[in-house]
Design a protein around this motif. Structure first.
Motif, PDB file in Angstrom:
ATOM      1  N   ALA B  10      15.277-114.112  15.379  1.00 53.80           N
ATOM      2  CA  ALA B  10      15.791-112.887  14.766  1.00 53.80           C
ATOM      3  C   ALA B  10      17.259-113.025  14.399  1.00 53.80           C
ATOM      4  CB  ALA B  10      15.569-111.694  15.694  1.00 53.80           C
ATOM      5  N   GLY B  11      17.613-114.135  13.778  1.00 54.64           N
ATOM      6  CA  GLY B  11      18.964-114.287  13.223  1.00 54.64           C
ATOM      7  C   GLY B  11      18.983-113.699  11.827  1.00 54.64           C
ATOM      8  N   GLU B  36      18.336-110.755  23.986  1.00 54.57           N
ATOM      9  CA  GLU B  36      19.038-109.781  23.167  1.00 54.57           C
ATOM     10  C   GLU B  36      19.254-110.397  21.780  1.00 54.57           C
ATOM     11  OE1 GLU B  36      22.663-108.539  25.035  1.00 54.57           O
ATOM     12  OE2 GLU B  36      23.292-107.363  23.320  1.00 54.57           O
ATOM     13  N   VAL B  37      19.033-109.601  20.751  1.00 54.95           N
ATOM     14  CA  VAL B  37      19.264-110.092  19.393  1.00 54.95           C
ATOM     15  C   VAL B  37      20.773-110.220  19.166  1.00 54.95           C
ATOM     16  CG1 VAL B  37      19.060-109.512  16.947  1.00 54.95           C
ATOM     17  CG2 VAL B  37      17.148-109.097  18.476  1.00 54.95           C
ATOM     18  N   PHE B  98      26.339-107.341  13.844  1.00 51.91           N
ATOM     19  CA  PHE B  98      25.792-107.651  12.521  1.00 51.91           C
ATOM     20  C   PHE B  98      24.320-108.078  12.625  1.00 51.91           C
ATOM     21  CE2 PHE B  98      25.159-110.740   9.012  1.00 51.91           C
ATOM     22  CZ  PHE B  98      25.404-109.902   7.942  1.00 51.91           C
ATOM     23  N   ASP B  99      24.027-108.985  13.553  1.00 50.43           N
ATOM     24  CA  ASP B  99      22.647-109.449  13.723  1.00 50.43           C
ATOM     25  C   ASP B  99      21.749-108.290  14.151  1.00 50.43           C
ATOM     26  OD1 ASP B  99      23.712-111.886  13.182  1.00 50.43           O
ATOM     27  OD2 ASP B  99      22.605-112.945  14.737  1.00 50.43           O
ATOM     28  N   ARG B 114      10.270-108.425  18.873  1.00 51.81           N
ATOM     29  CA  ARG B 114      10.132-108.538  20.322  1.00 51.81           C
ATOM     30  C   ARG B 114      11.125-109.545  20.852  1.00 51.81           C
ATOM     31  NH1 ARG B 114       3.919-109.473  21.767  1.00 51.81           N
ATOM     32  NH2 ARG B 114       4.828-110.058  23.764  1.00 51.81           N
ATOM     33  N   ALA B 115      12.032-109.086  21.708  1.00 45.34           N
ATOM     34  CA  ALA B 115      12.986-110.000  22.331  1.00 45.34           C
ATOM     35  C   ALA B 115      12.317-110.665  23.530  1.00 45.34           C
ATOM     36  CB  ALA B 115      14.228-109.246  22.767  1.00 45.34           C
ATOM     37  N   LYS B 116      12.936-111.722  24.001  1.00 42.97           N
ATOM     38  CA  LYS B 116      12.420-112.509  25.137  1.00 42.97           C
ATOM     39  C   LYS B 116      10.978-112.958  24.899  1.00 42.97           C
ATOM     40  CE  LYS B 116      13.538-112.830  30.039  1.00 42.97           C
ATOM     41  NZ  LYS B 116      14.202-114.137  29.887  1.00 42.97           N
ATOM     42  N   THR B 117      10.724-113.394  23.684  1.00 39.66           N
ATOM     43  CA  THR B 117       9.419-113.924  23.318  1.00 39.66           C
ATOM     44  C   THR B 117       9.662-115.299  22.693  1.00 39.66           C
ATOM     45  OG1 THR B 117       8.650-111.682  22.900  1.00 39.66           O
ATOM     46  CG2 THR B 117       7.364-113.458  21.926  1.00 39.66           C
TER      47      THR B 117
END
Lengths: 73, 386
Positions: B10-11, B36-37, B98-99, B114-117
């Motif tokens: 997710a950048g 975390e993104v 920003f991200d 989904r984070a931590k995936t």
């Protein structure tokens, strides 16, 4: 100890220096590096080529003598 | 559940693909490895206004730390070439914000993040890639999709597993190290770059201000230099009176691809974007704008493939064609410029600084007016320099 075991020098990670940037993961020709929450190194895949060692911006990687059958770090 | 598109990472690249696909009403899942993104950054956080305009980004105020009106480039002997950004400006961003903003935009368009995936393996259905195997907080999970987008940054595990290339070429990556420093004495609206083999082997040191006394101070050097990037940066800071007394708030490091653009960035059911496909400006190492551009192109091509219900490399390769036409060819020219600079000794750089104007350097970094510049160099008998 066999001679081949003595010569085998896989990469060792200095966790105090590693900043988990993942650069070594992309460079490793043997796919031995993997980044989760911390850097994982698969000793079995490592060919001791040293690309990651020269690259590492933080100087956290080093080729160290180890037993080929050592557990993954 | 099966998705139309699953994006790994997710950048800026991943979020842009996700947003564009969601806008085309495709179902999208973005799998982000970290918890975390936007954390942690591997970036100097600079973005030019030209790129912002070209991409039509409406960046919220809280993502911008500092507006920049120009750049000072210092030759090895200390001579300064000033670049004024006429009529436009640059930005130093807060990448964490920003991200997250780009990710929020993707979610608002209809994507799921989904984070931590952590994607660990590609799923294959015959010769086609059909999804990812992800390690999540609940355990291993198979996520199926028509198209997998490898936006997993410089690690590029997915792109390499799909066989696009084996590993990054160590001659074509830079090793970067950076501190976010506070309590330093800097000019708040000018970025400062220091070139020279002594200062940074085949690279440069930078100061990107993030306020009156805060800045990203970093260095990028050739990936296989004998000294570490950290060594060069510590030495640089030690040599500068105005930086020496500063405190380090953040330690960043990273690997920047500076060339080696891929002719083919797709495989059956997979598209690579951003750092994973080496889409970075090879001269200054900026990748945000390139990633977003590629993300938008990829999103449009995936939509077309979806309409045809054909996700083979043959259909997806339209992404190669469009990207090379829009970005690849001009970036290739910039790569030539970098190769030229990298062969120069410090003394030659000093002489070049006497000849070139600020605007000329700006053009060089963007692959524009190369012929005009060549004429200037010939006029000053600069041929002898190279």
């Amino acid at each position: 100890m066999l001679v081949s075991e003595i010569k085998f020098m896989p990469v060792s990670i200095d966790r105090k220096k590693c900043v988990t940037c993942g650069g070594c993961v992309g460079l490793c020709p043997a796919n031995a590096m993997h980044l989760e929450t911390e850097l994982k190194h698969d000793v079995k895949k490592c060919t001791s080529c040293g690309v990651c060692v020269r690259f590492c911006p933080a100087g956290a990687l080093e080729l160290k003598q180890a037993n080929r059958f050592a557990t993954n770090s | 559940m099966k998705y139309d598109v699953v994006v790994v990472g997710a950048g800026p690249a991943g979020s842009s693909v996700a947003k564009r696909c969601a806008q085309h009403s495709l179902s999208v899942l973005v799998a982000e490895k970290r918890q975390e993104v936007g954390v942690y950054k591997r970036c100097g956080e600079g973005l030019s206004n030209n790129a912002v305009k070209r991409l039509g980004l409406k960046i919220p105020k809280n993502c911008i730390r500092q507006k920049i009106r120009g750049a000072h480039i210092y030759a090895p002997n200390g001579k300064c070439v000033e670049i004024e950004y006429k009529g436009s400006e640059g930005y130093v961003l807060e990448r964490k914000m920003f991200d997250k903003w780009l990710a929020e935009e993707a979610v608002r368009a209809g994507a799921t993040i989904r984070a931590k995936t952590n994607a660990v393996e590609l799923l294959k259905d015959g010769r086609k890639i059909s999804g990812i195997l992800a390690s999540t907080m609940e355990g291993m999970e198979s996520i199926e999709a028509n198209v997998v987008v490898a936006a997993d940054g410089v690690e590029s595990e997915m792109a390499r597993k799909a066989g696009l290339y084996k590993a990054k070429n160590p001659m074509l990556v830079d090793s970067g190290f950076q501190y976010e420093m506070c309590g330093i004495d800097i000019e708040p609206n000018v970025i400062e770059l220091f070139v020279g083999n002594e200062i940074a082997s085949r690279g440069y040191c930078w100061i990107f201000p993030k306020g009156k006394d805060v800045a990203n101070v970093g260095v990028g050097i050739l990936g296989n230099s004998t000294q570490t990037a950290k060594h060069y940066l510590d030495r640089f800071i030690e040599s500068k009176e105005n930086l020496r007394k500063g405190s380090v708030l953040e330690v960043n490091a990273g690997c920047v691809p500076v060339g080696g653009f891929l002719k083919n960035m797709v495989s059956n059911g997979l598209v690579a974007v951003g750092d994973a496909a080496n889409q970075v400006n090879p001269l200054h190492g900026g990748g945000i704008a390139e990633s977003i551009t590629a993300g938008i192109i990829a999103g449009n091509v995936i939509k077309k493939a979806h309409d045809k219900r054909d996700f083979t490399a043959r259909i997806l390769s339209e992404y190669n064609n469009i990207w090379w036409k829009e970005r690849g060819n001009s970036l290739k020219k910039v790569e030539k410029v970098r190769e030229m600079f990298e062969k120069m000794s410090d003394e030659k750089m000093n002489r070049l600084a006497d000849v070139l104007q600020g605007e000329d350097l700006y053009d060089l970094a963007h692959g524009k007016n190369i012929i005009k510049l060549a004429k200037i160099l010939v006029k000053y008998k600069a041929k002898a320099f190279f």
